[in-house]
Design a protein around this motif. Structure first.
Motif, PDB file in Angstrom:
ATOM      1  N   ASP A   1      48.580  44.205 104.197  1.00  0.00           N
ATOM      2  CA  ASP A   1      47.950  43.391 103.155  1.00  0.00           C
ATOM      3  C   ASP A   1      49.026  42.489 102.562  1.00  0.00           C
ATOM      4  O   ASP A   1      49.926  42.049 103.258  1.00  0.00           O
ATOM      5  CB  ASP A   1      47.294  44.279 102.093  1.00  0.00           C
TER       6      ASP A   1
ATOM      7  N   ASP B   1      51.774  54.131  93.625  1.00  0.00           N
ATOM      8  CA  ASP B   1      50.674  54.060  92.657  1.00  0.00           C
ATOM      9  C   ASP B   1      50.902  54.983  91.472  1.00  0.00           C
ATOM     10  O   ASP B   1      49.967  55.285  90.722  1.00  0.00           O
ATOM     11  CB  ASP B   1      49.325  54.366  93.326  1.00  0.00           C
TER      12      ASP B   1
ATOM     13  N   THR C   1      51.337  43.308 100.408  1.00  0.00           N
ATOM     14  CA  THR C   1      52.405  44.108  99.794  1.00  0.00           C
ATOM     15  C   THR C   1      53.778  43.473  99.967  1.00  0.00           C
ATOM     16  O   THR C   1      54.555  43.350  99.014  1.00  0.00           O
ATOM     17  CB  THR C   1      52.420  45.536 100.376  1.00  0.00           C
TER      18      THR C   1
ATOM     19  N   CYS D   1      49.845  48.361  99.041  1.00  0.00           N
ATOM     20  CA  CYS D   1      49.755  48.648  97.597  1.00  0.00           C
ATOM     21  C   CYS D   1      50.095  47.414  96.771  1.00  0.00           C
ATOM     22  O   CYS D   1      50.777  47.526  95.755  1.00  0.00           O
ATOM     23  CB  CYS D   1      50.676  49.806  97.235  1.00  0.00           C
ATOM     24  N   GLU D   2      49.673  46.247  97.214  1.00  0.00           N
ATOM     25  CA  GLU D   2      50.033  45.007  96.528  1.00  0.00           C
ATOM     26  C   GLU D   2      49.600  44.980  95.065  1.00  0.00           C
ATOM     27  O   GLU D   2      50.234  44.323  94.235  1.00  0.00           O
ATOM     28  CB  GLU D   2      49.430  43.808  97.259  1.00  0.00           C
ATOM     29  N   LYS D   3      48.541  45.728  94.714  1.00  0.00           N
ATOM     30  CA  LYS D   3      48.042  45.711  93.334  1.00  0.00           C
ATOM     31  C   LYS D   3      48.761  46.708  92.442  1.00  0.00           C
ATOM     32  O   LYS D   3      48.712  46.574  91.221  1.00  0.00           O
ATOM     33  CB  LYS D   3      46.537  46.002  93.332  1.00  0.00           C
ATOM     34  N   GLU D   4      49.393  47.700  93.014  1.00  0.00           N
ATOM     35  CA  GLU D   4      50.017  48.762  92.214  1.00  0.00           C
ATOM     36  C   GLU D   4      51.539  48.704  92.146  1.00  0.00           C
ATOM     37  O   GLU D   4      52.140  49.184  91.187  1.00  0.00           O
ATOM     38  CB  GLU D   4      49.637  50.147  92.775  1.00  0.00           C
TER      39      GLU D   4
ATOM     40  N   ASN E   1      53.620  47.478  88.910  1.00  0.00           N
ATOM     41  CA  ASN E   1      53.586  48.406  87.784  1.00  0.00           C
ATOM     42  C   ASN E   1      54.537  49.576  88.024  1.00  0.00           C
ATOM     43  O   ASN E   1      55.236  50.027  87.111  1.00  0.00           O
ATOM     44  CB  ASN E   1      52.163  48.917  87.574  1.00  0.00           C
TER      45      ASN E   1
ATOM     46  N   THR F   1      54.344  40.502  97.825  1.00  0.00           N
ATOM     47  CA  THR F   1      54.556  40.922  96.434  1.00  0.00           C
ATOM     48  C   THR F   1      55.959  41.465  96.241  1.00  0.00           C
ATOM     49  O   THR F   1      56.634  41.164  95.242  1.00  0.00           O
ATOM     50  CB  THR F   1      53.528  42.000  96.033  1.00  0.00           C
TER      51      THR F   1
ATOM     52  N   ASN G   1      47.293  56.339  88.889  1.00  0.00           N
ATOM     53  CA  ASN G   1      46.493  55.244  88.320  1.00  0.00           C
ATOM     54  C   ASN G   1      45.030  55.328  88.742  1.00  0.00           C
ATOM     55  O   ASN G   1      44.424  54.374  89.203  1.00  0.00           O
ATOM     56  CB  ASN G   1      47.067  53.886  88.745  1.00  0.00           C
TER      57      ASN G   1
END
Length: 277
Positions: free
Chosen positions: A47, A96, A49, A15-18, A21, A52, A205
């Motif tokens: 990934d 997320d 994560t 969940c590196e993109k979420e 947030n 991050t 999201n």
């Protein structure tokens, strides 16, 4: 919740993109002082994560711990956090999801007003929560049976007493679908659940709802199996009598068939629109 503290548990997987947030919504709480620790359980992400997570800086007054483990599933990840939690209360949030800035403040107010609360949740996104078959409350205690019909609360809205969670053994590590309902309804059966009919969580999201094509909730066959397993458990411990068990079982099968039909209809519409173009 005077002189009490909260451990926030966040299970993460790829969940590196979420995740930033999500964590920022926790750190941005208007009652951040209630949070004593944030426990992030990295469940074998492959990934970026972990990279991050390592960028997340320590916050004054809040201990941020990152636990790395091999991929064992969300129940085991949450349980790892529960076993390390030091606070009297535990709040859950998925990677997320994000919290409304006043989530903890609002829930604290109700916990202070009703001292017998052991588990409390709220609405997600812009949708009122219907209780039982056709009831709506602004805030109040809810019976366990009324939670079965609508399958709530959503995990990221929940705060519960640590001792109540541990009393029921945390989340079932063998169950990866509807495992949250299994635990929360068992707690509610003994202590009752308190619901705030107010949006305090932004769910997913964009994560698809039940019947969609992707995401945990998308596998409706396994969701159905998890729901049936829960009904069996609830029957065995006395939440449902024989007649109620049969009724809820049949009702669950009807919901399952409805979701299947919706999914088939969605695919048909997508195919029709593609051919028209």
């Amino acid at each position: 919740m005077k002189d009490k503290s909260i451990s926030v548990i966040i299970p993460v997987y790829n969940c590196e993109k979420e995740i930033i947030n999500c964590v920022e919504s926790v750190l941005g709480q208007s009652r951040k002082a209630l949070i004593s620790e944030i426990i992030i359980v990295n469940d074998g992400s492959n990934d970026g994560t972990l990279k991050t997570l390592n960028k997340i800086k320590k916050v004054d007054g809040i201990d941020i711990r990152i636990i790395n483990q091999s991929n064992k599933g969300v129940s085991c990840a949450r349980n790892a956090g529960i076993n390390m939690a030091k606070s009297e209360w535990i709040a859950f949030i998925d990677s997320d999801d994000s919290w409304h800035k006043n989530k903890l403040k609002i829930q604290e107010q109700y916990i202070d007003s009703y001292t017998n609360i052991s588990i409390i949740g709220a609405n997600v996104n812009e949708k009122d929560q219907i209780i039982g078959w056709n009831k709506k409350i602004s805030a109040g205690f809810v019976e366990a049976k009324d939670m079965i019909v609508r399958s709530f609360p959503q995990t990221s809205s929940v705060i519960a007493r640590t001792e109540a969670i541990k009393e029921f053994g945390g989340f079932d590590p063998k169950q990866s679908y509807c495992e949250d309902m299994n635990l929360f309804i068992k707690i509610a059966f003994k202590y009752k659940y308190f619901h705030i009919n107010k949006q305090l969580v932004c769910y997913g999201n964009g994560k698809p709802q039940i019947g969609g094509e992707k995401g945990l909730s998308a596998d409706i066959k396994k969701m159905n199996a998890g729901a049936k397993k829960n009904l069996k458990d609830f029957h065995e411990i006395g939440i449902l009598n024989n007649r109620e068990y049969i009724f809820y079982y049949l009702f669950n099968e009807l919901k399952y068939m409805r979701r299947i039909m919706k999914k088939i209809g969605r695919k048909y519409n997508e195919s029709w629109n593609y051919n028209v173009k």
